[in-house]
Design a protein around this motif. Structure first.
Motif, mmCIF file in Angstrom:
data_model
loop_
_atom_site.group_PDB
_atom_site.id
_atom_site.type_symbol
_atom_site.label_atom_id
_atom_site.label_comp_id
_atom_site.label_asym_id
_atom_site.label_seq_id
_atom_site.Cartn_x
_atom_site.Cartn_y
_atom_site.Cartn_z
ATOM 1 N N LEU A 1 19.090 17.396 13.295
ATOM 2 C CA LEU A 1 19.678 16.234 12.640
ATOM 3 C C LEU A 1 19.008 14.970 13.156
ATOM 4 O O LEU A 1 19.162 14.602 14.308
ATOM 5 N N LEU B 1 18.759 11.091 12.914
ATOM 6 C CA LEU B 1 19.425 9.887 12.405
ATOM 7 C C LEU B 1 18.522 8.668 12.492
ATOM 8 O O LEU B 1 18.941 7.569 12.192
ATOM 9 N N ALA C 1 20.776 14.170 17.676
ATOM 10 C CA ALA C 1 21.053 13.204 16.613
ATOM 11 C C ALA C 1 21.241 11.812 17.184
ATOM 12 O O ALA C 1 20.678 10.834 16.676
ATOM 13 N N ILE C 2 22.003 11.714 18.259
ATOM 14 C CA ILE C 2 22.294 10.393 18.825
ATOM 15 C C ILE C 2 21.026 9.768 19.416
ATOM 16 O O ILE C 2 20.795 8.563 19.278
ATOM 17 N N LEU D 1 18.948 8.433 16.743
ATOM 18 C CA LEU D 1 19.567 7.187 16.288
ATOM 19 C C LEU D 1 19.152 6.035 17.201
ATOM 20 O O LEU D 1 18.759 4.955 16.731
ATOM 21 N N ALA E 1 21.061 6.507 7.086
ATOM 22 C CA ALA E 1 22.283 7.197 6.660
ATOM 23 C C ALA E 1 22.219 7.519 5.176
ATOM 24 O O ALA E 1 22.670 8.591 4.753
#
Lengths: 476, 306
Positions: A175, A177, A232-233, A236, A380
């Motif tokens: 994932l 981001l 994911a974080i 991000l 997003a």
């Protein structure tokens, strides 16, 4: 925000049917529950919907809007009641055994969508290729079709970004981001190379892709060990760092003001200008401003199809199979001797490369780049396209992009909506609201996306559809 | 020296706000192992709830005592935000138990986008200021250059109420049956269910407590900065998550400790290095901590089970 409160499991109905007593619709209970939902909706809406904070000058004051709350609460009540009625019928139907219901997972036949897709894919492709002509015929003129061709370019940009991200999220199951960071790298590569060194678009395009892939490896390398949500974080965080550096490194990027007057695309060296030596002059046709737009449309279509083609071919190569294996089970993958480091890095790099291509196309189309085009929301939106379209499904992502990007634009042009909601109604305001709610609804009802079936990459004798029930993701 | 003490005070104030938000992240992660991405937006929402009720109390009902008004606002914001926390868990997370691994995170991102745009559509995109309040300061000491080191009433209120609420919360988790159930679920959800604990209810309560503490943070944020906007949830949310990871995710004292550290780093970075790059610093710390010490300061290292 309505959803079934009964925790419905998404697993296929098994033989538990005989233990469930068939329930007819119990109106009193449904009414009671709906009232409860309405009360909760009322509680949720009290301050935020019931009072609007308005400002005039330095003062702030409140405007009550109880009418809106009443509408909201009654909608929740009605929806909940209908849902109860519907669920009761469904429960009754499930409780009565169906002779055709399979008790074991067996031979999966191609479903309706797959039957359609045999003709559907050439059909969609034909539409995409003929789009400028169709619009020209429908709108009856070059200038009238400008808006629609522009919209087509926008949609195709998102299709390409969606396909690029699909490699990372849909195939490799990582994932990401911060995908928009690679989009930004591509855009700024072209913007800086062309404005400072005067390089042409056709040289910058591969350079932008390579630079973005390089950044994909740099950013991908440290996060390889991380588990799914931490990865994911961190991506991000990387995405945000790239944006903040673009804002603050004023010497290089001109900060928040962005880079303007980026050279336009040329037709392999022929500029789209009216004068001597231009595209129109060279081919001996009449100059029109739309020629550049149509060229851009086919350029992004070609880039998007290239992305799709490369992805489809890669899926058949060992690396593509390793991606999908990684998505299904990382630990099993490692036990079987797949080098997970290389597998993840290639996914990051190739996904980033297509992001970079799309970015440099974005820069050449806009003629202007600024850091605000590359915020988290953009990531997003691309993620929403991939998720809503069905992670891993190419056609699903394309449909997702058309619906999510084209949908609000089409809605804006529908006259009757303004008649219902009053003048000044702009569906674009509600676009992100619906994206957010859509992402939740998708995870609750169809976690595998609208197109949830997978075409197997490897098959024996004949290709059969794999039902989503048999594909499990992300353990380990 | 004076600047140092002043920044220390500012950093601790900011840090207590981050710590309160971080508890929400850490508890939810501890019990169901998901990153509640929407928590920052719940915090932002609570600040709006607090703002609206503050305006109702002061302008419509003519309440003159700011302290009393704030107290009432705090309680109302906690109750209503808890309701939001409960509803979000019920609608967006509970149906996803047993779904594939990334599903809850994607759903949480959806909730986050939904909440910030819901507030934007319902309240408008502009910054919302509060009427000025509690401007008094206590001058602690004066430096030679004439620089006053001041402790404002706001900062006292923020730090004191954070401390009190943390104490109450600590008691709740350590001494009551609810807290025991919560810790049991954290250790082993299946075993807890076998022993008669209502796991769904306990998880709901975890979200409610997290949202209530976020509401405290939201009210304090509003009091401290005097302004809130619909996209104020994202960056404080990420910083609070950083705090939770830095302290050791799953550990409650760790969350508070992490919050204070992040608050201090942010203020000192802004004071001594560059204010433009303060968010870069926060995001970099997040990436560095996650990559190099994912178990944080007080957390237990995670064992990967097959």
């Amino acid at each position: 925000m309505t959803a079934p409160s009964t925790t419905t499991t998404t697993a296929p109905a098994t033989t538990s049917a005989d233990t469930v007593v068939p329930v007819r619709f119990d109106f009193a209970a449904a009414l009671k529950d709906s009232l409860k939902s309405a009360a909760i909706a009322f509680g949720l809406s009290i301050p935020i919907l019931a009072f609007k904070t308005d400002q005039s000058g330095g003062d702030i004051f409140l405007t009550p809007r109880w009418g809106l709350v009443a509408i909201f609460v009654s909608i929740i009540f009605g929806v909940r009641l209908l849902q109860h009625a519907f669920m009761a019928t469904k429960a009754y139907r499930l409780a009565t055994p169906d002779p055709h219901q399979a008790t074991e997972a067996v031979h999966a036949e191609p479903n309706a969508f797959q039957k359609v897709s045999r003709f559907g894919i050439p059909f969609f492709l034909g539409i995409a290729i003929g789009f400028p002509f169709l619009i020209y015929l429908i709108q009856g003129g070059m200038n009238e079709s400008r808006y629609w061709v522009d919209l087509g370019i926008l949609i195709l940009t998102y299709v390409m970004l969606g396909w690029g991200l699909n490699i990372v999220v849909g195939l490799a199951g990582l994932l990401d981001l911060g995908y928009v960071a690679f989009y930004a790298v591509g855009a700024y590569s072209y913007a800086l190379l062309s404005t400072t060194f005067g390089l042409s678009f056709w040289i910058c395009l591969p350079v932008a892709g390579i630079l973005a892939a390089f950044w994909g490896i740099i950013l991908g390398f440290p996060v390889l060990r991380l588990r799914g949500d931490y990865l994911a974080i961190v991506t991000l965080a990387f995405g945000e760092i790239v944006r903040l550096v673009l804002i603050n490194w004023v010497d290089l990027t001109n900060g928040g003001a962005g880079i303007s007057s980026i050279p336009r695309a040329t037709f392999f060296g022929l500029p789209f200008t009216a004068g001597e030596g231009g595209f129109a002059d060279f081919f001996g046709i009449e100059y029109h401003g739309m020629q550049r737009m149509i060229f851009l449309y086919y350029l992004i279509l070609a880039l998007a199809l290239l992305t799709n083609f490369v992805t489809m071919r890669l899926r058949k190569l060992p690396v593509g199979r390793a991606w999908e294996a990684l998505r299904e089970d990382e630990i099993a993958c490692r036990s079987l001797g797949i080098n997970t480091t290389n597998t993840k890095l290639t996914a990051f790099a190739i996904g980033a490369m297509f992001g970079g291509f799309a970015g440099s196309f974005f820069a050449v189309r806009q003629g202007f780049v600024s850091p605000e085009s590359f915020n988290f929301l953009e990531s997003a939106i691309i993620l929403a396209i991939v998720v809503l379209g069905g992670m891993g499904s190419q056609i699903g992502v394309a449909i997702g992009a058309v619906v999510l990007v084209g949908g609000p634009e089409v809605l804006r042009n529908l006259g009757f909506l303004t008649a219902i909601f009053g003048a000044g109604f702009d569906p674009n305001e509600y676009r992100l609201l619906l994206f957010g709610a859509g992402m939740v609804a998708m995870m609750v009802w169809r976690p595998r996306g609208l197109i949830s079936e997978r075409q197997p990459s490897v098959f024996l004798k004949e290709r059969k559809a794999i039902s989503s029930a048999h594909v499990k993701e992300g353990h380990g | 020296m004076e600047i140092f003490v002043q920044q220390l005070i500012n950093g601790l104030t900011l840090g207590s706000i981050y710590g309160l938000i971080a508890i929400g992240y850490t508890m939810v992660f501890g019990i169901i192992g998901m990153v509640n991405f929407a928590h920052g937006d719940v915090f932002m929402l609570s600040a709006f709830i607090a703002l609206i009720f503050f305006l109702i109390l002061t302008t419509w009902l003519g309440m003159t005592s700011i302290v009393l008004a704030l107290l009432i606002v705090l309680v109302i914001a906690m109750v209503l935000t808890s309701l939001w926390g409960w509803a979000i868990e019920r609608i967006a997370y509970r149906p996803l138990r047993g779904s594939f691994r990334l599903a809850p995170l994607i759903s949480a991102i959806g909730v986050s986008i939904f909440l910030s745009n819901f507030v934007q559509v319902a309240q408008g995109a502009r910054n919302k200021p509060t009427p000025p309040m509690m401007r008094e300061v206590i001058v602690l000491f004066q430096g030679e250059s004439g620089y006053n080191v001041a402790l404002s009433y706001k900062q006292i209120v923020i730090m004191a109420s954070t401390a009190v609420l943390l104490a109450i919360f600590w008691y709740l988790v350590q001494k009551t049956s609810l807290g025991r159930a919560q810790r049991a679920c954290e250790q082993d959800r299946k075993m807890a269910a076998l022993l008669g604990i209502d796991v769904d209810r306990t998880i709901s309560l975890t979200f409610v407590i997290g949202a209530a503490l976020a509401a405290v943070a939201g009210t304090m944020y509003l009091l401290y900065y005097g302004v809130v906007s619909f996209n104020d949830g994202f960056v404080p949310g990420v910083k609070a998550f950083t705090a939770a990871v830095l302290g050791g995710i799953g550990s409650l004292p760790g969350a508070v400790l992490g919050g204070l550290i992040i608050g201090l780093i942010e203020t000192f970075w802004s004071a001594y290095f560059s204010i433009e790059y303060k968010d870069v610093a926060a995001f970099s710390i997040l990436a560095i901590v996650l990559i190099f010490m994912p178990s944080g300061i007080l957390g237990r290292p995670e064992v990967e089970k097959v």
